[in-house]
Design a protein around this motif. Structure first.
Motif, PDB file in Angstrom:
ATOM      1  N   GLY A 264       0.729  -1.213   0.178  1.00 51.83           N
ATOM      2  CA  GLY A 264      -0.199   0.078  -0.031  1.00 51.83           C
ATOM      3  C   GLY A 264       0.837   1.346  -0.099  1.00 51.83           C
ATOM      4  N   THR A 265       0.292   2.273  -0.578  1.00 50.53           N
ATOM      5  CA  THR A 265       0.913   3.525  -0.500  1.00 50.53           C
ATOM      6  C   THR A 265       0.657   4.223   0.747  1.00 50.53           C
ATOM      7  N   ALA A 266      -0.378   3.932   1.556  1.00 51.44           N
ATOM      8  CA  ALA A 266      -0.693   4.455   2.768  1.00 51.44           C
ATOM      9  C   ALA A 266      -1.623   3.344   3.513  1.00 51.44           C
ATOM     10  N   ALA A 267      -1.915   3.607   4.631  1.00 48.80           N
ATOM     11  CA  ALA A 267      -2.739   3.012   5.390  1.00 48.80           C
ATOM     12  C   ALA A 267      -4.050   3.402   5.042  1.00 48.80           C
ATOM     13  N   ALA A 268      -4.995   2.337   4.911  1.00 43.46           N
ATOM     14  CA  ALA A 268      -6.473   2.654   4.660  1.00 43.46           C
ATOM     15  C   ALA A 268      -7.336   1.943   5.332  1.00 43.46           C
ATOM     16  N   PHE A 269      -8.574   2.207   5.183  1.00 41.02           N
ATOM     17  CA  PHE A 269      -9.798   1.470   5.875  1.00 41.02           C
ATOM     18  C   PHE A 269      -9.921   1.749   7.277  1.00 41.02           C
ATOM     19  N   ALA A 270      -9.996   2.849   7.724  1.00 41.96           N
ATOM     20  CA  ALA A 270      -9.828   3.148   9.201  1.00 41.96           C
ATOM     21  C   ALA A 270     -11.036   2.551  10.031  1.00 41.96           C
ATOM     22  N   ARG A 271     -10.612   2.317  11.333  1.00 40.97           N
ATOM     23  CA  ARG A 271     -11.458   1.602  12.034  1.00 40.97           C
ATOM     24  C   ARG A 271     -11.950   2.602  13.329  1.00 40.97           C
ATOM     25  N   TYR A 272     -13.485   2.523  13.542  1.00 39.54           N
ATOM     26  CA  TYR A 272     -13.836   3.638  14.607  1.00 39.54           C
ATOM     27  C   TYR A 272     -13.862   3.018  15.878  1.00 39.54           C
TER      28      TYR A 272
END
Length: 402
Positions: free
Chosen positions: A286-294
């Motif tokens: 990945g180019t960056a972290a994704a799919f945030a958890r709330y």
């Protein structure tokens, strides 16, 4: 002392443009000095970014962190579009309901039955590759058609249609390479294509995975809605080839730019499985972290209090280089004794096709080192073209000679 969210100003994230497969050294700084930091992505609300292994595992695996809570929120993201991400926006038990329908097709035992056919496909592709003569593009002639052929046979999708659905699949991994309208048009085309294949199976049953999903839908409507059937099947087709298509040339690139490691596999082909695991740890896809958890309640991550309702991103790439877990994490070591990497994610959303990807990568790398022991880049490293505007890092072409 416990810190509250107001103490830290948000940093812009990603920290810079992706540089080939090099992990930004700032992650190492954060792991040591500020393992949970505030970030602002190009779109969406501010978030926390977790960079240490244990914190990332908690964010991805603890039920107190929710993906479903992202629905309806201005989720932190690197792309302008917003919308339901299907299974990726679900929590158990809804997520489990859908995952169970496909998980049995991707068990280690089931995948091993596919290994001989995958090897046969690989051999045929390499025969053609060798016949065309040196140099050649490994992306076009091997690393793309191999995973596409395997997922097509597993799902029951015509390989002849690959040029169409490969284009449409870019909508799933695009950040800025496509406009929002192009993304929606591609998704509509992909969903429409899958809907046609589903309709065909209602006329004539098949023994492939798509046929099994259609039967599950038609025999028990409570298990799968029609929209879920279409989107799940389309997701399996796209994800089932896209990441392996990208990672295989990434892995070969790393091996050829670390020739001692390539020669190690030529001399010791039995180390290929361990090499695949180490490359999964080492290569940041990945180019960056994704799919945030709330956070669904106030939760302590290390010394930081994450308030209920706040999003947290977990960097898999940083976690896989955590000095607290991996000795000499920036070195490529195929003899690593312990390698609990998170290259396939963690928790409920751990990649359902991990075993299939492992097998394909093992077959591909093993076949290459056996067939072309003297393989090397056919151009200077600086002449290689890398994909831009996508969630993943990858090469557009990999010219090699032998």
């Amino acid at each position: 002392m416990t810190q509250t969210p107001q103490v830290m100003p948000a940093r812009n994230y990603p920290f810079g443009e992706a540089d080939r497969l090099n992990l930004d050294p700032f992650y190492a700084h954060l792991r040591g000095a500020e393992p949970l930091t505030r970030v602002r992505l190009p779109y969406g609300e501010e978030a926390w970014l977790a960079t240490r292994y244990d914190d990332v595992r908690t964010v991805l695996g603890d039920a107190r962190f929710s993906r479903a809570a992202s629905v309806g929120r201005d989720e932190p993201r690197t792309h302008p579009r917003q919308g339901d991400s299907g299974m990726l926006s679900m929590d158990p038990p809804e997520h489990t309901r859908l995952r169970k329908l496909v998980a049995k097709a991707f068990t280690a035992r089931r995948v091993e039955t596919l290994r001989p056919r995958t090897q046969e496909i690989a051999n045929g592709l390499l025969d053609d590759f060798a016949a065309k003569g040196s140099p050649g593009d490994l992306v076009e002639h091997f690393s793309t058609p191999l995973p596409v052929a395997v997922i097509c046979e597993l799902l029951g999708v015509p390989f002849a249609d690959r040029d169409k659905f490969q284009v449409w699949s870019e909508a799933i991994i695009s950040t800025t390479s496509l406009t929002p309208q192009q993304i929606q048009d591609y998704l509509n085309s992909l969903w429409g294509y899958i809907a046609q294949l589903i309709a065909q199976r209602r006329v004539q049953e098949t023994d492939d995975l798509l046929g099994a999903l259609v039967r599950a839908r038609d025999e028990d409507n409570d298990r799968l809605s029609e929209q879920e059937l279409v989107q799940l099947s389309a997701g399996l087709l796209a994800a089932g080839h896209e990441t392996t298509v990208t990672q295989l040339p990434n892995f070969v690139y790393v091996l050829l730019t670390n020739p001692d490691r390539w020669r190690e596999l030529v001399a010791h082909p039995d180390r290929v499985p361990a090499a695949v695991e180490e490359l999964m740890r080492y290569v940041p896809l990945g180019t960056a972290a994704a799919f945030a958890r709330y956070a669904t309640e106030d939760i302590m991550l290390g010394d930081i209090l994450v308030r209920a309702g706040e999003p947290v991103l977990g960097s898999l790439a940083s976690a896989n280089r955590d000095e607290r877990v991996f000795d000499h994490p920036d070195e490529l070591d195929f003899a690593r004794e312990s390698n609990p990497h998170m290259g396939f994610g963690h928790g409920p959303h751990h990649c359902v096709g991990a075993q299939l990807a492992r097998m394909e990568l093992q077959v591909a790398i093993g076949s290459l080192v056996a067939r072309f022991p003297n393989l090397e880049l056919a151009v200077a490293e600086g002449e290689l073209e890398w994909k831009k505007g996508m969630l993943v890092r990858g090469l557009r072409a990999l010219p090699v000679r032998w």
